[in-house]
Design an enzyme around this catalytic site. Structure first.
Site, PDB file in Angstrom:
ATOM      1  N   LYS A  32       0.818  -1.213   0.000  1.00 52.90           N
ATOM      2  CA  LYS A  32       0.000   0.000   0.000  1.00 52.90           C
ATOM      3  C   LYS A  32       0.855   1.268   0.000  1.00 52.90           C
ATOM      4  O   LYS A  32       0.373   2.336  -0.359  1.00 52.90           O
ATOM      5  CB  LYS A  32      -0.948   0.002   1.200  1.00 52.90           C
ATOM      6  CG  LYS A  32      -2.152  -0.920   1.027  1.00 52.90           C
ATOM      7  CD  LYS A  32      -3.149  -0.739   2.170  1.00 52.90           C
ATOM      8  CE  LYS A  32      -4.303  -1.722   2.071  1.00 52.90           C
ATOM      9  NZ  LYS A  32      -5.151  -1.671   3.285  1.00 52.90           N
ATOM     10  N   HIS A  58      -2.304 -12.623   0.503  1.00 50.21           N
ATOM     11  CA  HIS A  58      -3.295 -12.463   1.580  1.00 50.21           C
ATOM     12  C   HIS A  58      -4.678 -12.069   1.073  1.00 50.21           C
ATOM     13  O   HIS A  58      -5.627 -12.016   1.844  1.00 50.21           O
ATOM     14  CB  HIS A  58      -2.797 -11.485   2.666  1.00 50.21           C
ATOM     15  CG  HIS A  58      -2.720 -10.056   2.229  1.00 50.21           C
ATOM     16  ND1 HIS A  58      -1.619  -9.524   1.609  1.00 50.21           N
ATOM     17  CD2 HIS A  58      -3.614  -9.047   2.335  1.00 50.21           C
ATOM     18  CE1 HIS A  58      -1.832  -8.246   1.342  1.00 50.21           C
ATOM     19  NE2 HIS A  58      -3.042  -7.928   1.776  1.00 50.21           N
ATOM     20  N   ASP A  87      -7.088 -10.441   8.757  1.00 48.03           N
ATOM     21  CA  ASP A  87      -7.160  -9.106   8.159  1.00 48.03           C
ATOM     22  C   ASP A  87      -8.598  -8.682   7.903  1.00 48.03           C
ATOM     23  O   ASP A  87      -9.004  -7.570   8.256  1.00 48.03           O
ATOM     24  CB  ASP A  87      -6.361  -9.114   6.848  1.00 48.03           C
ATOM     25  CG  ASP A  87      -6.327  -7.752   6.176  1.00 48.03           C
ATOM     26  OD1 ASP A  87      -6.262  -6.726   6.900  1.00 48.03           O
ATOM     27  OD2 ASP A  87      -6.356  -7.698   4.929  1.00 48.03           O
TER      28      ASP A  87
HETATM   29  P1  C2E Z   1      -8.497  -3.331   4.236  1.00 46.59           P
HETATM   30  O1  C2E Z   1      -9.300  -2.193   4.767  1.00 46.59           O
HETATM   31  O2  C2E Z   1      -7.366  -3.828   5.096  1.00 46.59           O
HETATM   32  O3  C2E Z   1      -9.510  -4.491   3.971  1.00 46.59           O
HETATM   33  C1  C2E Z   1      -9.072  -5.800   3.759  1.00 46.59           C
HETATM   34  C2  C2E Z   1     -10.189  -6.640   3.184  1.00 46.59           C
HETATM   35  O4  C2E Z   1     -11.255  -6.750   4.137  1.00 46.59           O
HETATM   36  C3  C2E Z   1     -10.841  -6.084   1.934  1.00 46.59           C
HETATM   37  O5  C2E Z   1     -10.095  -6.393   0.753  1.00 46.59           O
HETATM   38  C4  C2E Z   1     -12.183  -6.822   1.952  1.00 46.59           C
HETATM   39  O6  C2E Z   1     -12.000  -8.169   1.538  1.00 46.59           O
HETATM   40  C5  C2E Z   1     -12.504  -6.863   3.425  1.00 46.59           C
HETATM   41  N1  C2E Z   1     -13.377  -5.717   3.773  1.00 46.59           N
HETATM   42  C6  C2E Z   1     -13.025  -4.536   4.324  1.00 46.59           C
HETATM   43  N2  C2E Z   1     -14.109  -3.741   4.520  1.00 46.59           N
HETATM   44  C7  C2E Z   1     -15.178  -4.447   4.094  1.00 46.59           C
HETATM   45  C8  C2E Z   1     -16.609  -4.167   4.036  1.00 46.59           C
HETATM   46  O7  C2E Z   1     -17.092  -3.099   4.450  1.00 46.59           O
HETATM   47  N3  C2E Z   1     -17.416  -5.166   3.512  1.00 46.59           N
HETATM   48  C9  C2E Z   1     -16.891  -6.362   3.069  1.00 46.59           C
HETATM   49  N4  C2E Z   1     -17.716  -7.300   2.584  1.00 46.59           N
HETATM   50  N5  C2E Z   1     -15.552  -6.636   3.094  1.00 46.59           N
HETATM   51  C10 C2E Z   1     -14.721  -5.692   3.603  1.00 46.59           C
HETATM   52  P2  C2E Z   1     -10.332  -5.530  -0.571  1.00 46.59           P
HETATM   53  O8  C2E Z   1     -11.791  -5.335  -0.835  1.00 46.59           O
HETATM   54  O9  C2E Z   1      -9.544  -6.172  -1.661  1.00 46.59           O
HETATM   55  O10 C2E Z   1      -9.716  -4.117  -0.258  1.00 46.59           O
HETATM   56  C11 C2E Z   1      -8.327  -3.932  -0.147  1.00 46.59           C
HETATM   57  C12 C2E Z   1      -8.040  -2.611   0.460  1.00 46.59           C
HETATM   58  O11 C2E Z   1      -8.590  -1.568  -0.355  1.00 46.59           O
HETATM   59  C13 C2E Z   1      -8.682  -2.372   1.837  1.00 46.59           C
HETATM   60  O12 C2E Z   1      -7.869  -2.951   2.815  1.00 46.59           O
HETATM   61  C14 C2E Z   1      -8.753  -0.855   1.885  1.00 46.59           C
HETATM   62  O13 C2E Z   1      -7.486  -0.300   2.214  1.00 46.59           O
HETATM   63  C15 C2E Z   1      -9.020  -0.486   0.443  1.00 46.59           C
HETATM   64  N6  C2E Z   1     -10.451  -0.260   0.214  1.00 46.59           N
HETATM   65  C16 C2E Z   1     -11.383  -1.181  -0.130  1.00 46.59           C
HETATM   66  N7  C2E Z   1     -12.602  -0.594  -0.299  1.00 46.59           N
HETATM   67  C17 C2E Z   1     -12.418   0.730  -0.068  1.00 46.59           C
HETATM   68  C18 C2E Z   1     -13.312   1.887  -0.106  1.00 46.59           C
HETATM   69  O14 C2E Z   1     -14.501   1.794  -0.386  1.00 46.59           O
HETATM   70  N8  C2E Z   1     -12.751   3.104   0.184  1.00 46.59           N
HETATM   71  C19 C2E Z   1     -11.419   3.248   0.484  1.00 46.59           C
HETATM   72  N9  C2E Z   1     -10.976   4.477   0.749  1.00 46.59           N
HETATM   73  N10 C2E Z   1     -10.582   2.197   0.532  1.00 46.59           N
HETATM   74  C20 C2E Z   1     -11.078   0.941   0.251  1.00 46.59           C
HETATM   75 FE    FE Z   2      -4.174  -6.110   1.688  1.00 47.01          FE
HETATM   76 FE    FE Z   3      -5.035  -4.856   6.178  1.00 50.72          FE
END
Ligand code: C2E
Ligand code: FE
Ligand code: FE
Ligand code: SIN
Ligand code: SIN
Length: 385
Positions: free
Chosen positions: A223, A281, A310
């Site tokens: 990131k 991951h 995570d």
């Molecule tokens: P992260 O916040 O560490 O989230 C890791 C993973 O947790 C996400 O991978 C997703 O599989 C799950 N996750 C997190 N929040 C939610 C949620 O509200 N609902 C569901 N069903 N799953 C959730 P993912 O989707 O590949 O996202 C990778 C990273 O991208 C996230 O890491 C975060 O840093 C960013 N990200 C994802 N969606 C958003 C968003 O809508 N806005 C922003 N600003 N960042 C986002």
């Molecule tokens: Fe990640």
């Molecule tokens: Fe994370």
């Protein structure tokens, strides 16, 4: 024979076996050497590596130091303890592990070690001979303890250097703004909780569990390479932004390889584990994950474990773009997606130890409610203003 000491690629346990072998030239009745590391944040002592001739490997020892007064005293004072007759120590009041040690061995020598002033762990020597650890032998074995201590420090040094380099990278990229220390501590502790409870079934050794604990917080290294407008966006990401965000495992593994190259002395096993965690991951059990679409057992277990830790922590944390889910809701999510998105065994042991999960949440809470309240106040102000 002597080359064994310079075998850099072996695991810590392999190298401990070499030290044990050398020790037995002068002290043939030392039947076991084990290392336990201390984590001051959780007051926990965990075995890290061992060389045992016993029928039972006796690994996966974990204890809260303050709950084992006999060891706590040694840690505080820097005393070395020799026990001539372990059956006395392993009486009815002692823990399960001490009793198992007492069944297999007759005497023991326990040597604390320190990093600077801070207590860092113990080296344990055990023998099947009663009263083996006489004053003279203890003195002679203090040299072996020093060598074991050096081995531990050498093993942990690269990990520390990696964490520091990554910390610098995070500062430069502002990435640290969004991920608090508490989040990283929770992910490390959830991951090692899962690994501990899978240890028997999956034949995981202590070094795996310890490395997972140390490496899990580094999973999102990539990131740091994501542009600020995407990384720090306070709203939902659109499709293009999510695509950019999802390059972070590939970017992370590139950076990881450069760091590992420049350090040169990380063991092959450690390097592989760290790489797998960073790269895989976000893979999913059913193949729907990224970047490689790996399935089931093709996903390295260390990565599958971190995935559960995570996502659980992401769901139960408030982010600028979403509220925190309740623990119940996040557990339901894991249960519904076990065998779909997640490795079902990892989910099963996580949900089976909900009390431990909640203990970690309490210990490493990070004021999520304040984050939420601030957002709410801001949005109501802008509505009325
Ligand atoms: P992260 O916040 O560490 O989230 C890791 C993973 O947790 C996400 O991978 C997703 O599989 C799950 N996750 C997190 N929040 C939610 C949620 O509200 N609902 C569901 N069903 N799953 C959730 P993912 O989707 O590949 O996202 C990778 C990273 O991208 C996230 O890491 C975060 O840093 C960013 N990200 C994802 N969606 C958003 C968003 O809508 N806005 C922003 N600003 N960042 C986002
Ligand atoms: Fe990640
Ligand atoms: Fe994370
Ligand atoms: C002790 O060393 O006194 C107890 C450790 C354990 O819980 O096994
Ligand atoms: C061990 O020897 O691994 C555990 C420490 C003890 O109970 O003496």
């Amino acid at each position: 024979m002597s080359t064994a000491f310079f075998k850099k690629s072996g695991s810590t346990s392999d190298r401990l076996v070499d030290i044990h072998r050398a020790t037995r030239f002068t002290h043939p009745d030392v039947n076991r050497i084990a290392i336990a590391l201390y984590d001051s944040k959780t007051d926990r002592l965990r075995t890290f590596a061992h060389s045992s001739e016993g029928r039972h490997p006796l690994d996966n020892y974990q204890a809260v130091l303050s709950e084992v007064p006999s060891l706590k005293v040694l840690a505080d004072r820097g005393d070395v303890r020799a026990v001539d007759n372990l059956s006395e120590l392993a009486g009815p009041g002692s823990g399960r592990h001490t009793q198992a040690i007492g069944e297999e061995y007759r005497s023991s020598l326990t040597v604390p070690f320190y990093k600077g002033e801070a207590f860092a762990g113990f080296v344990f020597f055990n023998s099947r001979t009663r009263g083996y650890f006489t004053r003279d032998r203890c003195q002679a074995l203090s040299l072996a303890a020093e060598v074991v201590n050096a081995l531990v420090m050498e093993t942990l040094k690269p990990v520390e250097m990696l964490s520091n380099s990554i910390g610098v990278a995070k500062d430069i990229s502002h990435y640290r703004d969004e991920e608090t220390g508490a989040h990283l501590d929770r992910v490390a502790n959830y991951a090692s909780l899962i690994a501990q409870h899978l240890a028997d079934q999956e034949e995981l050794d202590d070094e795996f569990i310890q490395m997972l604990f140390l490496f899990a917080p580094l999973h999102d290294l990539g990131k740091v390479a994501i542009p600020d407008n995407v990384l720090l966006k306070p709203d939902k990401l659109n499709q293009e932004e999510l695509r950019i965000m999802r390059t972070h495992p590939d970017k992370g593994v590139e950076i990881c390889d450069r760091l590992l190259d420049s350090m040169g002395f990380v063991s092959a096993r450690q390097g592989r584990m760290l790489r797998n965690i960073i790269h895989y991951h976000h893979e999913a059990w059913d193949g729907s994950g990224y970047p490689s679409g790996l399935t089931r057992q093709n996903i390295p277990l260390e990565a599958a474990i971190v995935a559960v830790a995570d996502v659980f922590d992401a769901l139960t944390s408030a982010r600028p773009y979403k509220n925190a889910w309740t623990t119940d809701a996040a557990c339901d999510f894991l249960a519904q997606n076990a065998g779909g998105k997640f490795n079902p065994d990892c989910v099963a042991v996580f949900l089976d130890h909900r009390e431990e999960v909640e203990m970690i949440q309490r210990r490493f809470g990070d004021g999520q409610h304040e984050v939420r309240r601030t957002n709410w106040v801001q949005s109501s102000l802008s509505r009325t203003g």
